[in-house]
Design a protein around this motif. Structure first.
Motif, PDB file in Angstrom:
ATOM      1  N   UNK A 148      13.833   0.266   6.479  1.00 52.90           N
ATOM      2  CA  UNK A 148      12.706  -0.124   7.330  1.00 52.90           C
ATOM      3  C   UNK A 148      12.362   1.027   8.263  1.00 52.90           C
ATOM      4  N   UNK A 149      11.219   1.664   8.044  1.00 53.52           N
ATOM      5  CA  UNK A 149      10.788   2.770   8.895  1.00 53.52           C
ATOM      6  C   UNK A 149      10.128   2.256  10.173  1.00 53.52           C
ATOM      7  N   UNK A 150       9.250   1.232  10.042  1.00 53.45           N
ATOM      8  CA  UNK A 150       8.583   0.645  11.193  1.00 53.45           C
ATOM      9  C   UNK A 150       8.334  -0.831  10.913  1.00 53.45           C
ATOM     10  N   UNK A 151       8.382  -1.624  11.982  1.00 48.31           N
ATOM     11  CA  UNK A 151       8.089  -3.046  11.871  1.00 48.31           C
ATOM     12  C   UNK A 151       7.143  -3.450  12.997  1.00 48.31           C
ATOM     13  N   UNK A 157       0.832  -1.203   0.000  1.00 48.39           N
ATOM     14  CA  UNK A 157       0.000   0.000   0.000  1.00 48.39           C
ATOM     15  C   UNK A 157       0.865   1.251   0.000  1.00 48.39           C
ATOM     16  N   UNK A 158       0.393   2.276  -0.722  1.00 44.09           N
ATOM     17  CA  UNK A 158       1.026   3.588  -0.634  1.00 44.09           C
ATOM     18  C   UNK A 158       0.795   4.163   0.759  1.00 44.09           C
ATOM     19  N   UNK A 172       6.501   6.502   1.416  1.00 44.77           N
ATOM     20  CA  UNK A 172       6.548   5.240   2.144  1.00 44.77           C
ATOM     21  C   UNK A 172       5.537   4.263   1.549  1.00 44.77           C
ATOM     22  N   UNK A 173       5.819   2.996   1.731  1.00 45.01           N
ATOM     23  CA  UNK A 173       4.859   1.948   1.386  1.00 45.01           C
ATOM     24  C   UNK A 173       4.799   0.970   2.551  1.00 45.01           C
ATOM     25  N   UNK A 174       3.675   0.283   2.672  1.00 42.36           N
ATOM     26  CA  UNK A 174       3.542  -0.745   3.701  1.00 42.36           C
ATOM     27  C   UNK A 174       3.224  -2.073   3.044  1.00 42.36           C
ATOM     28  N   UNK A 175       3.425  -3.146   3.797  1.00 41.09           N
ATOM     29  CA  UNK A 175       3.125  -4.491   3.312  1.00 41.09           C
ATOM     30  C   UNK A 175       3.068  -5.434   4.495  1.00 41.09           C
ATOM     31  N   UNK A 228       6.776  -1.258   7.160  1.00 39.98           N
ATOM     32  CA  UNK A 228       6.640   0.017   6.460  1.00 39.98           C
ATOM     33  C   UNK A 228       8.016   0.435   5.990  1.00 39.98           C
ATOM     34  N   UNK A 229       8.152   0.626   4.668  1.00 36.27           N
ATOM     35  CA  UNK A 229       9.415   1.014   4.062  1.00 36.27           C
ATOM     36  C   UNK A 229       9.413   2.493   3.715  1.00 36.27           C
ATOM     37  N   UNK A 230      10.551   3.131   3.930  1.00 30.06           N
ATOM     38  CA  UNK A 230      10.777   4.496   3.469  1.00 30.06           C
ATOM     39  C   UNK A 230      11.639   4.424   2.212  1.00 30.06           C
ATOM     40  N   UNK A 231      11.201   5.082   1.147  1.00 28.40           N
ATOM     41  CA  UNK A 231      11.882   5.004  -0.143  1.00 28.40           C
ATOM     42  C   UNK A 231      12.653   6.286  -0.416  1.00 28.40           C
TER      43      UNK A 231
END
Length: 468
Positions: free
Chosen positions: A303-306, A261-262, A267-270, A291-294
């Motif tokens: 990795x922004x958050x896990x 997801x945007x 950032x995107x999440x998955x 949540x990834x920061x691009x």
């Protein structure tokens, strides 16, 4: 329910339980409250029939020019061995569809796929334009010998399709086979021998429509997420997989991922499944929300958050990471039978209880492809249900109303005939899905009334007679 702390977001929990093993209870679409009590359940007649991607969305009716909340889900049959081995495990069998239901639990729309494709359980998303974006799949005959598979094989292709909800007309399609190289798959073509010659090379499992002209598509079996120009079909960039345009910082790589997801701020999440059936050399990792920061300048993902679970979970398939309105994150653990809510800051591996606010486990080997927390006001078009039995010199009356979210209490009426129910003989606050009200009345005729928080009667049941 294994954890329930203050600070959870508003709303109930939406799951669609099924099992690839021994089902406990019935498959179907299920709303639970935080205590685990059902709010609404629509059971299916066979455990071989499943629902998936059950959630609340906003439906824009272009003809009437208005929006309304709806529940949506996929319904169909999945290729689950040993019952079905004609397709790769988890693929949709022919005959599925998508449903839209209104707040009164009435069917509004049934949506089908085009081009001879099967509606796919992985994604069904309504847009503000009065359209639906979804995934559809079908086997396409192909000589798989260049990839190490059978000559008379097939590839399970996926299409992104968009239809106009008012007319059912197909407005847009994007084919994975036209844009992705099967040679980049992390699943060997030789696996087709166990699925009637069909190779699941891509396994698209999510679509998200972003700002401007973008679609974000997750391809599980490519270990890759693609940002696509919707108008041209061109891949703008790829994250993960054998041709990634991004490198990865610590704990940022992912395997077998779902639900891309945007998010705001590049950032995107998955949901990173991260485990199971990994090629040699790939380190197994715990399943978790990610949540990834691009960084587009340096083409690096960090990795922004896990969001990890305690005990650690290893989910081979399925799962989702949902952003909640209060900043929390809701995790559906896919093939592991849990769903959880975390404060937005998340946690790290080995510290799965940090910021955990809510956690629950489905019974037995039951699982749900995704799990959501959604706000929903249900006002059923049908009446409440009542039942009664003798209890010593009095009676016990049972009251329930499948799907009512506004019922706070019950009144019980009794009388000597069906037309004489004018006396309230019992009153009790709603206590779970079904409330038992004890009364000294013997009836033999009884009726229940659902009452809201202000004391207003919402609707009454049919009259029931106490067995003699």
């Amino acid at each position: 329910m294994t954890a329930n702390k203050p600070g959870t977001a508003r709303g109930d929990i939406f799951v669609a339980p099924f099992s690839a093993d021994q089902m406990v209870g019935q498959t179907g679409a299920l709303i639970n409250d935080n205590s685990g009590d059902p709010v609404w359940f629509r059971p299916l007649p066979s455990t071989n029939l499943q629902n998936a991607d059950f959630k609340v969305q906003t439906y824009y009716d272009a003809r009437e020019g208005r929006e309304q909340p709806v529940m949506t889900w996929w319904q169909g049959t999945l290729a689950l061995p040993p019952w079905y081995t004609n397709l790769p495990a988890g693929a949709p069998e022919p005959g599925g569809c998508y449903y839209l239901y209104d707040t009164h639990y009435r069917l509004l729309k049934t949506v089908f796929a085009h081009h001879g494709y099967y509606p796919d359980e992985h994604e069904f998303t309504l847009t503000p334009k009065g359209t639906a974006l979804f995934l559809a799949s079908k086997p396409v005959p192909m000589d798989l010998t260049p990839y190490g598979g059978p000559k008379n094989g097939s590839i399970l292709n996926s299409e992104v399709q968009e239809v106009d909800l008012a007319t059912g007309r197909l407005l847009y399609s994007w084919s994975a086979l036209d844009h992705l190289d099967p040679a980049d798959s992390e699943v060997s073509a030789s696996s087709a021998s166990s699925s009637d010659g069909v190779w699941d090379a891509f396994h698209l499992n999510s679509i998200d429509e972003g700002p401007g002209d973008q679609l974000l598509i997750s391809a599980r079996n490519m270990w890759a997420i693609y940002d696509i120009s919707k108008s041209s079909g061109r891949i703008r960039y790829q994250i993960g997989g054998k041709k990634s345009d991004f490198t990865f910082g610590p704990n940022a790589d992912f395997y077998w991922q779902h639900d891309a997801r945007f998010r705001p701020g590049n950032r995107i999440s998955m949901f990173d499944d991260g485990c199971c059936d990994l090629p040699d050399g790939a380190p197994e990792q715990q399943s978790h929300g990610l949540i990834l920061s691009l960084d587009f300048d340096h083409r690096k993902a960090t990795a922004a958050k896990t969001y990890y679970h305690e005990p650690p979970l290893y989910s081979p398939t399925q799962g989702n990471t949902q952003a909640l309105s209060n900043g929390n994150e809701f995790i559906g653990w896919g093939q592991s039978p849990y769903y959880s809510e975390y404060a937005g800051a998340g946690n790290t591996q080995g510290n799965g209880l940090k910021n955990l606010l809510y956690d629950a486990k489905l019974p037995g080997s039951n699982i749900s492809y995704r799990a959501f927390r959604n706000e929903w006001i249900g006002t059923p078009y049908y009446p409440p249900s009542a039942a009664v039995r003798a209890d010593g010199r009095g009676s016990v009356v049972y009251a329930s109303w499948n799907g009512s979210t506004q019922t706070r209490a019950w009144q019980v009426l009794a009388g000597s005939s069906p037309d004489s129910l004018t006396v309230v003989v019992g009153h009790a606050p709603r206590s779970g899905f079904e409330t038992a009200v004890t009364t000294t009345a013997t009836g033999p005729y009884f009726q229940v009334r659902a009452v809201d928080a202000s004391g207003r009667v919402l609707k009454e049941s049919k009259v029931v007679r106490r067995p003699s």
